[in-house]
Write a protein that holds these residues in place. Structure first.
Motif: not given
Ligand code: FE
Ligand code: AVJ
Length: 432
Positions: A53, A134, A138
């Protein structure tokens, strides 16, 4: 620690992306494939999902959007779209294997650096900053997954240094009056931190440090978990249904409290900020103490308002990017620093540890600032407004430097305890 504005934007982007990647790899290279594909908690993705991701978001925003490149792996967009698949369903998806995910990440990163080097006018480099943040976010989520996994410890880090001897007074005064909340000028601030706007905040007194384990144990010992009058009605229902008696990962051995931290059991350190409490528990503690949680505006004013100039800072200590003397960030230590640490990171009001150590629950619901515009990633925050989410501020020991500043807003549901969250309390200083 460096003046952020003094570093050319390409260099700043490269540093932030590389720092995030070092953490991503450290958090995943330490586990066998079977542990990367396993789901350690229904609240979390398998780590191999996070890996791909991270790469997929980087491909979408940096390769395609910033670089104008054709898709590398358009077939992955659906699989790694967080809104298509709830976390609990992710292990059953036809995910990339750990080897494939690592290759994809590395390939995308090579192209992203090419795009960065080839962009004639990087401007403020916002998309690069957004993607670095981002990945750092994570990394914190993956660290929370590590905390939830069972089995022997695989992560290690030195303990933070002891607090200096100059303990601050228990609470500090934040003077009343308007201050500037949010920002128009921080180039990498995300959409929910904008626009800057003036907010009137009456005078209040704030805990100078986050609430400690010792203080929280007094709440437990005083029967705080058995006394409905301290609890929000929804919190009391939740505490009853879940049979909560202490923060997550704590258990009792006779008279001593022990905790499990990244696969090791140890005594709960009395002087450390309490960690892994829900908003409901924080709210109940505050009421028991005769106090309340600060609103988001109060928290931000304490963290950045400089009464000497009337302006708002980027960080509590000024506009210099965070170093280890300012705040315990970046997974350098895998626990909060003792209360009273980091005097060099104090805010003008005298409060310490507003950034780093533990996310701090606030009294406020997550919503848009007046004049909010979703940008550019509509699903980042807009879809969460107006629900049950509570705002957390300040960042934890697990938060990367690039995703931590006095305007940064985090949010989660009031019952959640897997994030690295604690709190501090306050009281109004003006009558009425
Ligand atoms: Fe994300
Ligand atoms: C801001 C931490 C609530 O993890 O849900 C990561 C960050 N958004 N990918 C989350 C995020 C999209 C977000 N939080």
């Amino acid at each position: 620690a460096i003046e952020t504005t003094a570093v050319p934007v390409r260099e700043r982007a490269r540093i932030a992306l590389s720092a995030a990647r070092r953490r991503t790899l450290a958090l995943t290279d330490c586990l066998p494939d079977t542990e990367l594909t396993a789901q350690h908690s229904p609240l979390m993705s398998p780590l191999v999902w996070d890996l791909a991701h991270i790469g997929n978001q980087e491909e979408i925003w940096l390769l395609r959007r910033a670089g104008g490149r054709p898709p590398l792996r358009a077939d992955l967009d659906h699989l790694y779209d967080a809104f298509r698949h709830p976390r609990a369903d992710r292990p059953a998806l036809p995910l990339l294997s750990p080897r494939q995910a690592r290759r994809y990440l590395a390939t995308v990163r090579d192209h992203a650096f090419d795009v960065l080097a080839a962009t004639p006018h990087p401007g403020d480099g916002f998309l690069f900053g957004m993607i670095a943040q981002h990945e750092q976010q994570h990394d914190e989520t993956m660290l929370a997954t590590h905390q939830l996994r069972s089995g022997p410890a695989v992560l290690d880090a030195p303990a933070p240094p002891p607090a200096p001897g100059d303990a601050p007074p228990p609470e500090v005064l934040v003077p009343g009056g308007p201050f500037t909340m949010g920002t128009d000028t921080d180039p990498w601030a995300l959409d929910n931190e904008r626009p800057a706007h003036r907010v009137h905040v009456p005078a209040f007194r704030l805990d100078s440090t986050p609430v400690t384990n010792a203080a929280y144990q007094r709440f437990i010992a005083d029967g705080g978990y058995e006394e409905p009058r301290w609890w929000h009605p929804d919190g009391w229902l939740h505490r009853t249904r879940e049979e909560l008696t202490a923060p997550a990962f704590w258990h009792r051995d006779g008279a001593t409290w022990l905790r499990r931290r990244f696969g090791r059991t140890e005594p709960v350190p009395p002087d450390e900020p309490v960690l892994h409490v829900s908003w409901y528990e924080a709210d109940a503690y505050a009421r028991w103490a005769g106090r309340r949680l600060p609103t988001e505006a109060e928290w931000e004013k304490a963290a950045r308002h400089d009464p000497a100039t009337g302006t708002s800072r980027t960080y509590p200590w000024g506009d210099t990017s965070p170093g280890p003397a300012h705040a315990n960030l970046g997974q350098q230590h895998l626990q909060p620093a003792p209360a009273g640490s980091c005097p060099a990171g104090a805010a003008p009001c005298g409060a310490r540890q507003l950034l780093g150590d533990v996310w701090e629950w606030t009294a406020s619901d997550f919503g848009p600032y007046p004049g909010f515009a979703a940008h550019p990633y509509r699903e980042y925050s807009e879809v969460f407004f107006g629900s049950r989410y509570k705002v957390l501020r300040g960042g934890s020991f697990g938060t990367g430097q690039v995703a931590c500043r006095a305007t940064f807003r985090n949010w989660d549901l009031p019952e959640r305890r897997q994030i690295f969250a604690g709190f501090r309390t306050c009281r109004s200083a003006e009558p009425g």
